[in-house]
Design an enzyme around this catalytic site. Structure first.
Site, mmCIF file in Angstrom:
data_model
loop_
_atom_site.group_PDB
_atom_site.id
_atom_site.type_symbol
_atom_site.label_atom_id
_atom_site.label_comp_id
_atom_site.label_asym_id
_atom_site.label_seq_id
_atom_site.Cartn_x
_atom_site.Cartn_y
_atom_site.Cartn_z
ATOM 1 N NE ARG A 198 -3.914 -2.287 2.186
ATOM 2 C CZ ARG A 198 -3.829 -3.580 1.812
ATOM 3 N NH1 ARG A 198 -2.699 -4.136 1.599
ATOM 4 N NH2 ARG A 198 -4.990 -4.276 1.857
ATOM 5 C CD GLN A 209 -5.316 -10.321 -1.335
ATOM 6 O OE1 GLN A 209 -6.016 -11.036 -2.271
ATOM 7 N NE2 GLN A 209 -4.291 -10.340 -0.841
ATOM 8 C CG ASP A 232 -2.584 -14.051 5.755
ATOM 9 O OD1 ASP A 232 -3.159 -14.461 4.992
ATOM 10 O OD2 ASP A 232 -2.172 -12.774 5.580
ATOM 11 N NE ARG A 276 0.816 -15.481 5.165
ATOM 12 C CZ ARG A 276 1.752 -14.339 5.257
ATOM 13 N NH1 ARG A 276 2.805 -14.430 6.003
ATOM 14 N NH2 ARG A 276 1.343 -13.369 4.815
HETATM 15 C C1 S3P Z 1 -4.241 -9.088 2.234
HETATM 16 C C2 S3P Z 1 -5.261 -9.670 2.455
HETATM 17 C C3 S3P Z 1 -5.552 -11.232 2.848
HETATM 18 C C4 S3P Z 1 -4.354 -11.828 3.265
HETATM 19 C C5 S3P Z 1 -3.287 -11.478 2.418
HETATM 20 C C6 S3P Z 1 -2.952 -10.042 2.373
HETATM 21 C C7 S3P Z 1 -4.003 -7.784 1.956
HETATM 22 O O1 S3P Z 1 -6.284 -11.467 1.796
HETATM 23 O O2 S3P Z 1 -4.537 -13.101 3.194
HETATM 24 O O3 S3P Z 1 -2.074 -12.239 2.703
HETATM 25 O O4 S3P Z 1 -2.771 -7.143 1.675
HETATM 26 O O5 S3P Z 1 -4.833 -6.920 1.597
HETATM 27 P P1 S3P Z 1 -7.741 -11.593 1.524
HETATM 28 O O6 S3P Z 1 -8.276 -10.359 1.188
HETATM 29 O O7 S3P Z 1 -7.922 -12.401 0.305
HETATM 30 O O8 S3P Z 1 -8.404 -11.983 2.540
#
Ligand code: S3P
Length: 437
Positions: A28, A171, A317, A392
């Site tokens: 970000r 996401q 995660d 992971r």
């Molecule tokens: C993330 C959101 C999560 C996470 C990923 C990073 C992010 O995924 O599992 O490692 O940086 O927005 P999801 O949005 O699919 O839950």
């Protein structure tokens, strides 16, 4: 085989470790820094492969991004309308975050872009962003009717939308908010549970108008984003591996420095504390709109628990390493409501159940989680297990090796570099016996 690592039981883990920068926040920082007016300085950026994909994509779109030193970057922001059409396919490697966030952003940019990724990423669901972006008017083509990458995005003017998301996914939320940045009017996303809120926090810091009412978040189109100075906190999702290692290897006493403790990310801490883990938050402070603390972790006798489903999005995660803790705890642990684990870098339920069973754990797969009968002590080990090229899974199974009676070989560990460069060496510096296969 090259890329294999071997771990085995050894002395307690002791000392201090600064964990690498937060992956979500690092992506970000690059994205918003590129879209802002003026200069953005980022310190402690995660220099893993995933974030480097985002850096490379913005360079390919004409953004000057200079590396000043380890983790230290200067971006010359081009503004919301300053990106240039990339003259080649953008390869997001293993990174779902880069792929989904950039798809949202690029769908409202006035040019064509094509996004692809590695075998794992090309198998992950993209319909969850392509379908709602399509309702905003986005033109995105992909394999299987737009469900799979590569994605071809003919960017154009979109209409704002109020999206109700069936998944708690940062996401998905961020992809839509990024599409909304370049779209006149208000774009909103409502989630079933709060996912990590780094986008909301950082966009606000850059000067965007972000409003939250319960689980609904709204962005106003065409904000002026202004360059910022950002220090990226340590990634709690990376801290999770030495944290659980210290809890399960007898005699351990570790301090993990500068770990981000944003409440949308601390589900694992809550679960481990509930299991009886001795984890103390020291020196709490704020850095760049995010809470940070040092975490002191000492070996503890853990008890199995039933994971409250409300915690799942806040620990999503961390379940691979949580399964390791549950396997050596006393008593039963039950996880449900975690179907999302099936569509991560690998099917993390199947990968961990297969791997841990081979090491002697009593773990049973469920459609949306797992049931684990803790052994109340170490695993047997003595097997080769596969990471499924998932960073992971690789790190979790290596930690499992540290509490095993015989060495554990973990195959295909190369992708540890996506999120935790130097993992094996840093763990070895604390006393862990992890070596190249
Ligand atoms: C993330 C959101 C999560 C996470 C990923 C990073 C992010 O995924 O599992 O490692 O940086 O927005 P999801 O949005 O699919 O839950």
């Amino acid at each position: 085989m090259p890329g294999d690592l071997i771990s085995q039981g050894g002395p307690p883990l002791r000392g201090r470790m600064a964990v690498p920068g937060d992956k979500s926040i690092s992506h970000r920082a690059i994205i918003f820094g590129a879209l802002a007016e003026g200069e953005t300085r980022v310190e402690k950026l995660l220099e893993g492969e995933d974030v480097q994909r985002t850096v490379a994509a913005f360079r390919a779109m004409g953004v000057e991004i200079e590396r000043l030193g380890a983790g230290s970057y200067r971006l010359a922001g081009v503004g919301l309308d300053g990106l240039a059409e990339p003259d080649d396919v953008l390869n997001m490697g293993n990174s779902g975050t880069a792929m989904r966030l950039l798809t949202g952003l690029l769908s409202s940019q006035p040019f064509l872009s094509i996004l692809t990724g590695d075998d794992s990423l090309r198998g992950r669901p993209m319909g969850r962003i392509v379908t709602p972006l399509g309702r905003m008017g986005a033109k995105i083509l992909g394999r299987d009717g737009g469900k799979l990458a590569p994605l071809v995005i003919q960017g154009q003017e979109l209409v704002p939308m109020d999206h109700i998301s069936p998944v708690a996914s940062a996401q998905v939320k961020t992809a839509l908010l990024l599409a909304g940045l370049n779209t006149a009017g208000e774009t909103s996303v409502t989630e079933p549970a709060l996912s990590r809120d780094h986008t909301e926090r950082m966009l606000t810091a850059f000067g965007a108008e972000i409003r939250r009412e319960g689980l609904k978040v709204t962005v106003d189109g065409w904000p002026t984003l202004t360059g910022q100075k950002i220090t990226v906190p340590g990634d709690i999702s990376s801290a999770a591996f030495p944290m659980v290692a210290a809890l399960v290897v007898p005699g351990s006493d570790l301090t993990l420095e500068g770990v981000g403790i944003n409440p949308t990310r601390t589900g694992l801490l809550d679960l481990l504390l509930q299991m009886g883990g001795n984890i103390q938050q020291l020196n709490p402070r704020e850095e760049g709109g995010e809470q940070v603390a040092d975490l002191r972790v000492q070996y503890s006798k853990l008890q199995g628990i039933t994971v409250p489903e409300a915690v799942v999005p806040r620990a999503i995660d961390e379940f691979p390493i949580f399964f390791v803790a549950a396997s050596v705890a006393d008593g039963e642990t039950l996880l449900t409501g975690a179907n999302e684990l099936r569509v991560k870098e690998s099917d993390r339920i199947a990968a961990m159940v297969t791997g841990l069973k081979a090491l002697g754990a009593q773990i049973e797969e469920r459609p949306d989680g797992a049931r684990i009968s803790g052994l109340g002590g170490g695993l047997t080990g003595g097997a080769t297990v596969d990471s499924h090229t998932d960073h992971r899974i690789a790190m979790s199974l290596l930690v499992a090796g540290l509490v095993s009676g015989s060495p554990v070989r973990v195959a295909r560990c190369g992708n540890i570099n996506t999120s935790f460069p130097g993992f094996a060496d840093l763990m070895a510096a604390l006393g862990a016996d992890i070596s190249k296969g």
